[in-house]
Write an enzyme that holds these catalytic residues in place. Structure first.
Site, PDB file in Angstrom:
ATOM      1  N   SER A 131      -6.430 -55.428   4.059  1.00 21.90           N
ATOM      2  CA  SER A 131      -7.551 -54.493   3.705  1.00 21.90           C
ATOM      3  C   SER A 131      -8.807 -55.304   3.340  1.00 21.90           C
ATOM      4  CB  SER A 131      -7.139 -53.699   2.327  1.00 21.90           C
ATOM      5  OG  SER A 131      -8.303 -53.372   1.687  1.00 21.90           O
ATOM      6  N   TYR A 155      -4.786 -55.383  -6.577  1.00 16.73           N
ATOM      7  CA  TYR A 155      -4.399 -54.807  -5.517  1.00 16.73           C
ATOM      8  C   TYR A 155      -4.916 -55.664  -4.134  1.00 16.73           C
ATOM      9  CZ  TYR A 155      -4.960 -52.054  -1.031  1.00 16.73           C
ATOM     10  OH  TYR A 155      -4.910 -51.564   0.243  1.00 16.73           O
ATOM     11  N   LYS A 159      -2.744 -58.237  -1.353  1.00 15.60           N
ATOM     12  CA  LYS A 159      -2.804 -58.215  -0.280  1.00 15.60           C
ATOM     13  C   LYS A 159      -3.177 -59.754   0.524  1.00 15.60           C
ATOM     14  CE  LYS A 159      -2.502 -54.256   1.153  1.00 15.60           C
ATOM     15  NZ  LYS A 159      -1.466 -53.489   2.108  1.00 15.60           N
TER      16      LYS A 159
HETATM   17  C1  UD1 Z   1     -11.245 -47.865  -1.903  1.00 13.79           C
HETATM   18  C2  UD1 Z   1     -10.611 -49.038  -2.557  1.00 13.79           C
HETATM   19  C3  UD1 Z   1     -10.138 -50.002  -1.566  1.00 13.79           C
HETATM   20  C4  UD1 Z   1      -9.382 -49.487  -0.490  1.00 13.79           C
HETATM   21  C5  UD1 Z   1     -10.121 -48.204   0.060  1.00 13.79           C
HETATM   22  C6  UD1 Z   1      -9.105 -47.422   1.084  1.00 13.79           C
HETATM   23  C7  UD1 Z   1     -11.306 -48.884  -5.014  1.00 13.79           C
HETATM   24  C8  UD1 Z   1     -12.340 -49.713  -5.812  1.00 13.79           C
HETATM   25  N1  UD1 Z   1     -11.607 -49.617  -3.719  1.00 13.79           N
HETATM   26  O1  UD1 Z   1     -12.432 -48.404  -1.397  1.00 13.79           O
HETATM   27  O2  UD1 Z   1      -9.742 -51.271  -2.119  1.00 13.79           O
HETATM   28  O3  UD1 Z   1      -9.139 -50.219   0.606  1.00 13.79           O
HETATM   29  O4  UD1 Z   1     -10.318 -47.394  -1.054  1.00 13.79           O
HETATM   30  O5  UD1 Z   1      -9.726 -46.508   1.595  1.00 13.79           O
HETATM   31  O6  UD1 Z   1     -10.815 -48.159  -5.157  1.00 13.79           O
HETATM   32  N2  UD1 Z   1     -17.113 -42.241  -4.444  1.00 13.79           N
HETATM   33  C9  UD1 Z   1     -17.741 -41.564  -5.273  1.00 13.79           C
HETATM   34  N3  UD1 Z   1     -17.178 -40.464  -5.808  1.00 13.79           N
HETATM   35  C10 UD1 Z   1     -15.799 -40.316  -5.828  1.00 13.79           C
HETATM   36  C11 UD1 Z   1     -15.087 -41.170  -4.881  1.00 13.79           C
HETATM   37  C12 UD1 Z   1     -15.674 -42.305  -4.323  1.00 13.79           C
HETATM   38  O7  UD1 Z   1     -19.182 -41.547  -5.425  1.00 13.79           O
HETATM   39  O8  UD1 Z   1     -15.233 -39.342  -6.310  1.00 13.79           O
HETATM   40  C13 UD1 Z   1     -17.780 -43.450  -3.825  1.00 13.79           C
HETATM   41  C14 UD1 Z   1     -17.184 -44.698  -4.076  1.00 13.79           C
HETATM   42  O9  UD1 Z   1     -17.946 -45.311  -5.576  1.00 13.79           O
HETATM   43  C15 UD1 Z   1     -17.657 -45.747  -3.069  1.00 13.79           C
HETATM   44  C16 UD1 Z   1     -17.418 -44.447  -1.798  1.00 13.79           C
HETATM   45  O10 UD1 Z   1     -17.564 -43.184  -2.426  1.00 13.79           O
HETATM   46  O11 UD1 Z   1     -18.953 -46.033  -3.010  1.00 13.79           O
HETATM   47  C17 UD1 Z   1     -15.977 -44.610  -1.073  1.00 13.79           C
HETATM   48  O12 UD1 Z   1     -15.101 -44.828  -2.149  1.00 13.79           O
HETATM   49  P1  UD1 Z   1     -13.618 -44.722  -1.706  1.00 13.79           P
HETATM   50  O13 UD1 Z   1     -13.205 -43.713  -0.974  1.00 13.79           O
HETATM   51  O14 UD1 Z   1     -12.861 -44.796  -3.152  1.00 13.79           O
HETATM   52  O15 UD1 Z   1     -13.338 -46.253  -1.209  1.00 13.79           O
HETATM   53  P2  UD1 Z   1     -13.681 -47.630  -1.665  1.00 13.79           P
HETATM   54  O16 UD1 Z   1     -13.971 -47.719  -3.043  1.00 13.79           O
HETATM   55  O17 UD1 Z   1     -14.792 -48.100  -0.669  1.00 13.79           O
END
Ligand code: UD1
Length: 345
Positions: A131, A155, A159
């Protein structure tokens, strides 16, 4: 045709990769404990791939931490297992902060047991589901494979530890073919809408949450932070369509099998970053629904920007992403509509 072991093959990325590998002609044995997945995904994979007989996709319920379960699976393969694609593991960052030992046990302990089983059964080729989370808060963007590995949560640390264990092992014993695939943000679903991501409970990740808001299961999305140092203040990620990602696995397997034994690392992303607001807009376009949102506080452990430099994967694997952000939204929406409760129905 070569027979592959797919650990965690019933999960989101695993199921899409199973489909691509069946279509490429491989025979598969899946080992999954269904702790966060359903065998229904594999039933649909079998249907979509139109495999003539069930011999081409065997499914075993079992745990990668169990020597007995692994032996059972390896012995089931008539001509032996040629390679392993290793997806099985725990994958939620927040949960890993609460239960770090579970992550070390399942992810690292399970990979160790798997490695030992591969040795016992004479299999030395593995594609590992790593990841981009192991880059932590990256110093430079886009992120190359040479960027510093500095995970900031348990996590990510597991990895990184698995990569170290496997690459260290390859130094100790000749003949290993290993690929670490560092995924950026896998999203989307198969274009049929029949398989997709099926998170249990309230989704942590952006795409499943946005889909559930669009279909009316949830009122609104909370955007985690509007004050990031980015063009619109929301965080930027490199989203990759799960079918592009699945094709990356096939390319990595093919390269490993045709080249000298070696350990390879690839960033699998599109190289293109999108903000949360851009994702919301694209999703609204593709679904024709509105996605109400409120800007809230930043989520602990998030970073401003994570985008892959996918050029090494393009050069070595001859692979690059083909599907756009709008296609990711379209296919996620199709899946959300066809299976509003995931595989639970
Ligand atoms: C997350 C994991 C990462 C993993 C990946 C798999 C975290 C901190 N990281 O990445 O380790 O490999 O998923 O796909 O969980 N967001 C919102 N509102 C929400 C959900 C997300 O604003 O309800 C934003 C987040 O802040 C981020 C973006 O959307 O900026 C993507 O979020 P997300 O899909 O959770 O992925 P990551 O955090 O990048």
């Amino acid at each position: 045709m070569a027979q592959l072991l797919i650990t965690g093959g019933a999960g989101f990325i695993g199921s899409h990769t199973c489909l691509i590998l069946l279509e490429a002609g491989y025979d598969l044995v899946v080992l999954d404990n269904f702790s966060n997945s359903s065998s229904e995904s594999l039933r649909r994979v079998a249907e979509l791939s139109k495999i003539g007989h069930e011999d081409r996709l065997k499914v075993f319920e079992g745990d990668i931490r169990s020597r007995e379960d692994l032996d059972r699976v390896f012995f089931s393969a008539r001509d032996g297992i040629h390679a392993v694609v290793h997806f099985a593991g725990l994958k939620a960052v927040g949960e890993s902060l609460l239960f770090p030992l579970a992550y070390w046990d399942v992810n690292v302990g399970g990979s160790r047991t798997l490695l030992a089983a591969m040795r016992r059964h004479g299999c030395r080729t593995i594609v590992f589901s790593s990841s981009a989370t192991l880059y932590g808060d990256p110093r430079e963007v886009p992120i190359t494979e040479k960027s510093k590995v500095q995970p900031i949560n348990p996590y990510g640390r597991t990895k990184a530890a698995i990569e170290k264990m496997l690459s260290g092992y390859a130094k100790a014993e000749a003949g290993w073919r290993i690929a670490f695939l560092r995924y950026f943000n896998p999203v989307g679903a198969h274009q049929s809408g029949q398989i997709g991501e099926s998170p249990s409970g309230i989704p942590n990740n952006l795409f499943p949450f946005v889909s559930q808001v669009a279909i009316g299961l949830r009122d609104h999305l909370q955007v985690f932070g509007g004050d990031w140092p980015t063009k619109d203040g929301t965080a930027i990620r490199d989203y990759i369509h799960v079918m592009d990602l699945a094709e990356g696995h096939r390319a990595a397997l093919e390269l490993l099998q045709h080249e000298e034994p070696q350990v390879l690392t690839f960033n699998l992303g599109s190289g293109q970053g999108y903000s949360v607001i851009e994702v919301i807009k694209a999703f609204e376009q593709e679904s024709g629904r509105s996605v109400p949102y409120v800007i809230g506080a930043r989520r602990k452990g998030d970073v401003a920007c994570s985008v892959a430099d996918p050029s090494y994967a393009a050069k070595c694997l001859g692979w690059r992403t083909k599907r756009s952000l709008n296609e990711m939204c379209r296919d996620s929406w199709l899946w959300q509509q066809s299976s509003p409760q995931g595989y639970l129905e």
